[in-house]
Design a protein around this motif. Structure first.
Motif, PDB file in Angstrom:
ATOM      1  N   ASP A  66       0.819  -1.210   0.000  1.00  0.00           N
ATOM      2  CA  ASP A  66       0.000   0.000   0.000  1.00  0.00           C
ATOM      3  C   ASP A  66       0.855   1.262   0.000  1.00  0.00           C
ATOM      4  O   ASP A  66       0.340   2.353   0.249  1.00  0.00           O
ATOM      5  N   ALA A  67       2.142   1.120  -0.259  1.00  0.00           N
ATOM      6  CA  ALA A  67       3.057   2.262  -0.193  1.00  0.00           C
ATOM      7  C   ALA A  67       2.981   3.105  -1.460  1.00  0.00           C
ATOM      8  O   ALA A  67       2.703   2.588  -2.542  1.00  0.00           O
ATOM      9  N   PRO A  68       3.244   4.388  -1.320  1.00  0.00           N
ATOM     10  CA  PRO A  68       3.329   5.222  -2.519  1.00  0.00           C
ATOM     11  C   PRO A  68       4.578   4.857  -3.315  1.00  0.00           C
ATOM     12  O   PRO A  68       5.415   4.070  -2.857  1.00  0.00           O
ATOM     13  N   ALA A  69       4.701   5.429  -4.478  1.00  0.00           N
ATOM     14  CA  ALA A  69       5.857   5.144  -5.333  1.00  0.00           C
ATOM     15  C   ALA A  69       7.153   5.510  -4.631  1.00  0.00           C
ATOM     16  O   ALA A  69       7.277   6.580  -4.032  1.00  0.00           O
ATOM     17  N   ALA A  70       8.125   4.608  -4.717  1.00  0.00           N
ATOM     18  CA  ALA A  70       9.454   4.851  -4.158  1.00  0.00           C
ATOM     19  C   ALA A  70      10.409   5.359  -5.229  1.00  0.00           C
ATOM     20  O   ALA A  70      11.468   5.899  -4.916  1.00  0.00           O
ATOM     21  N   GLY A  71      10.055   5.172  -6.500  1.00  0.00           N
ATOM     22  CA  GLY A  71      10.923   5.597  -7.587  1.00  0.00           C
ATOM     23  C   GLY A  71      10.482   4.964  -8.888  1.00  0.00           C
ATOM     24  O   GLY A  71       9.365   4.461  -9.006  1.00  0.00           O
ATOM     25  N   SER A  72      11.386   5.005  -9.858  1.00  0.00           N
ATOM     26  CA  SER A  72      11.101   4.435 -11.176  1.00  0.00           C
ATOM     27  C   SER A  72      12.317   3.674 -11.676  1.00  0.00           C
ATOM     28  O   SER A  72      13.453   3.951 -11.269  1.00  0.00           O
ATOM     29  N   ILE A  73      12.053   2.720 -12.553  1.00  0.00           N
ATOM     30  CA  ILE A  73      13.119   1.925 -13.161  1.00  0.00           C
ATOM     31  C   ILE A  73      12.563   1.363 -14.477  1.00  0.00           C
ATOM     32  O   ILE A  73      11.356   1.178 -14.615  1.00  0.00           O
ATOM     33  N   GLY A  74      13.444   1.115 -15.399  1.00  0.00           N
ATOM     34  CA  GLY A  74      13.004   0.532 -16.649  1.00  0.00           C
ATOM     35  C   GLY A  74      14.160  -0.044 -17.427  1.00  0.00           C
ATOM     36  O   GLY A  74      15.315  -0.007 -16.986  1.00  0.00           O
ATOM     37  N   TYR A  75      13.827  -0.574 -18.586  1.00  0.00           N
ATOM     38  CA  TYR A  75      14.837  -1.068 -19.518  1.00  0.00           C
ATOM     39  C   TYR A  75      14.332  -0.810 -20.922  1.00  0.00           C
ATOM     40  O   TYR A  75      13.127  -0.790 -21.171  1.00  0.00           O
ATOM     41  N   TRP A  76      15.248  -0.535 -21.838  1.00  0.00           N
ATOM     42  CA  TRP A  76      14.886  -0.206 -23.209  1.00  0.00           C
ATOM     43  C   TRP A  76      16.013  -0.638 -24.130  1.00  0.00           C
ATOM     44  O   TRP A  76      17.175  -0.728 -23.723  1.00  0.00           O
ATOM     45  N   ALA A  77      15.661  -0.920 -25.369  1.00  0.00           N
ATOM     46  CA  ALA A  77      16.646  -1.357 -26.356  1.00  0.00           C
ATOM     47  C   ALA A  77      17.463  -0.156 -26.832  1.00  0.00           C
ATOM     48  O   ALA A  77      16.925   0.926 -27.056  1.00  0.00           O
ATOM     49  N   THR A  78      18.769  -0.379 -26.948  1.00  0.00           N
ATOM     50  CA  THR A  78      19.663   0.669 -27.421  1.00  0.00           C
ATOM     51  C   THR A  78      20.867   0.021 -28.108  1.00  0.00           C
ATOM     52  O   THR A  78      21.267  -1.083 -27.735  1.00  0.00           O
ATOM     53  N   PRO A  79      21.443   0.681 -29.107  1.00  0.00           N
ATOM     54  CA  PRO A  79      22.665   0.136 -29.708  1.00  0.00           C
ATOM     55  C   PRO A  79      23.869   0.473 -28.823  1.00  0.00           C
ATOM     56  O   PRO A  79      23.969   1.575 -28.283  1.00  0.00           O
ATOM     57  N   TRP A  80      24.776  -0.485 -28.681  1.00  0.00           N
ATOM     58  CA  TRP A  80      25.978  -0.246 -27.882  1.00  0.00           C
ATOM     59  C   TRP A  80      27.109  -1.114 -28.429  1.00  0.00           C
ATOM     60  O   TRP A  80      26.987  -2.334 -28.451  1.00  0.00           O
ATOM     61  N   GLN A  81      28.149  -0.470 -28.897  1.00  0.00           N
ATOM     62  CA  GLN A  81      29.353  -1.140 -29.390  1.00  0.00           C
ATOM     63  C   GLN A  81      29.014  -2.247 -30.394  1.00  0.00           C
ATOM     64  O   GLN A  81      29.490  -3.377 -30.292  1.00  0.00           O
ATOM     65  N   GLY A  82      28.167  -1.921 -31.372  1.00  0.00           N
ATOM     66  CA  GLY A  82      27.838  -2.849 -32.447  1.00  0.00           C
ATOM     67  C   GLY A  82      26.813  -3.909 -32.102  1.00  0.00           C
ATOM     68  O   GLY A  82      26.583  -4.826 -32.880  1.00  0.00           O
ATOM     69  N   GLU A  83      26.186  -3.810 -30.958  1.00  0.00           N
ATOM     70  CA  GLU A  83      25.224  -4.809 -30.495  1.00  0.00           C
ATOM     71  C   GLU A  83      23.955  -4.093 -30.037  1.00  0.00           C
ATOM     72  O   GLU A  83      24.004  -2.955 -29.566  1.00  0.00           O
ATOM     73  N   ARG A  84      22.825  -4.737 -30.150  1.00  0.00           N
ATOM     74  CA  ARG A  84      21.583  -4.221 -29.592  1.00  0.00           C
ATOM     75  C   ARG A  84      21.464  -4.794 -28.183  1.00  0.00           C
ATOM     76  O   ARG A  84      21.479  -6.022 -28.002  1.00  0.00           O
TER      77      ARG A  84
END
Length: 188
Positions: free
Chosen positions: A78-96
């Protein structure tokens, strides 16, 4: 789908850490995370227009299969939001890759919540249909707390790198890496 875990912090009872998919009502959390102390390692606070664009991108992640997800972190049923977090696709050093990032509000910092949420988001990324192999985090080299979160969440430090954030601004970061195949095997 909500993911959760229980996490014991020093001197505390068991805390229920959960990830709730980002919703329209979470814009207020972006406003709270936009404080100078929360954005010091990210180039400073954003304008209201930039926050509204960010909110739309976070909502869109839930609509696009294989592009990632954004979550509200909860620290109790029942607690309010403590923060946010996520993940998303991105190119990095020739790799997705999957990239992850988080922000935990000051009243919840130092209690292991970010590390528990990072472990949960890693499990979510490992199960994502896009099946990307690696999850990376890029905290500024001088951001001790976020580098500590990476260490506590099981990421491996690959070393310092230059990273662009926000767009057009290079910052010196640590490249933390997690092979998601190890999570898939561990849960099998």
């Amino acid at each position: 789908m909500t993911h959760s875990t229980e996490h014991r912090t020093a001197g505390e009872k068991m805390a229920h850490i959960g990830l709730v998919p980002w919703a329209d009502a979470d814009f207020d959390l972006l406003l709270k995370n936009n404080a100078p102390e929360m954005t010091a390692h990210l180039g400073g606070p954003e304008t209201l227009d930039q926050l509204m664009d960010r909110h739309r991108r976070y909502l869109a992640l839930s609509m696009l299969d294989g592009h990632g997800r954004m979550f509200r972190i909860t620290a109790g049923p029942d607690a309010p939001a403590a923060g946010s977090i996520g993940y998303w696709a991105t190119p990095w050093q020739g790799e997705r890759i999957w990239e992850t990032g988080w922000g935990v509000l000051p009243g919840y910092q130092g209690r292991g919540i970010a590390a528990a949420a990072a472990r949960l988001v890693a499990a979510h990324a490992a199960a994502d249909r896009a099946r990307l192999r690696h999850l990376h985090a890029f905290p500024a080299v001088d951001h001790r707390a976020s580098n500590g979160v990476c260490r506590s969440a099981g990421f491996t430090l690959r070393g310092p790198c230059d990273f662009e954030y926000p767009k057009g601004r290079a910052i010196r970061c640590h490249d933390w890496h997690l092979d998601l195949r190890t999570l898939s095997r561990a849960s099998s």
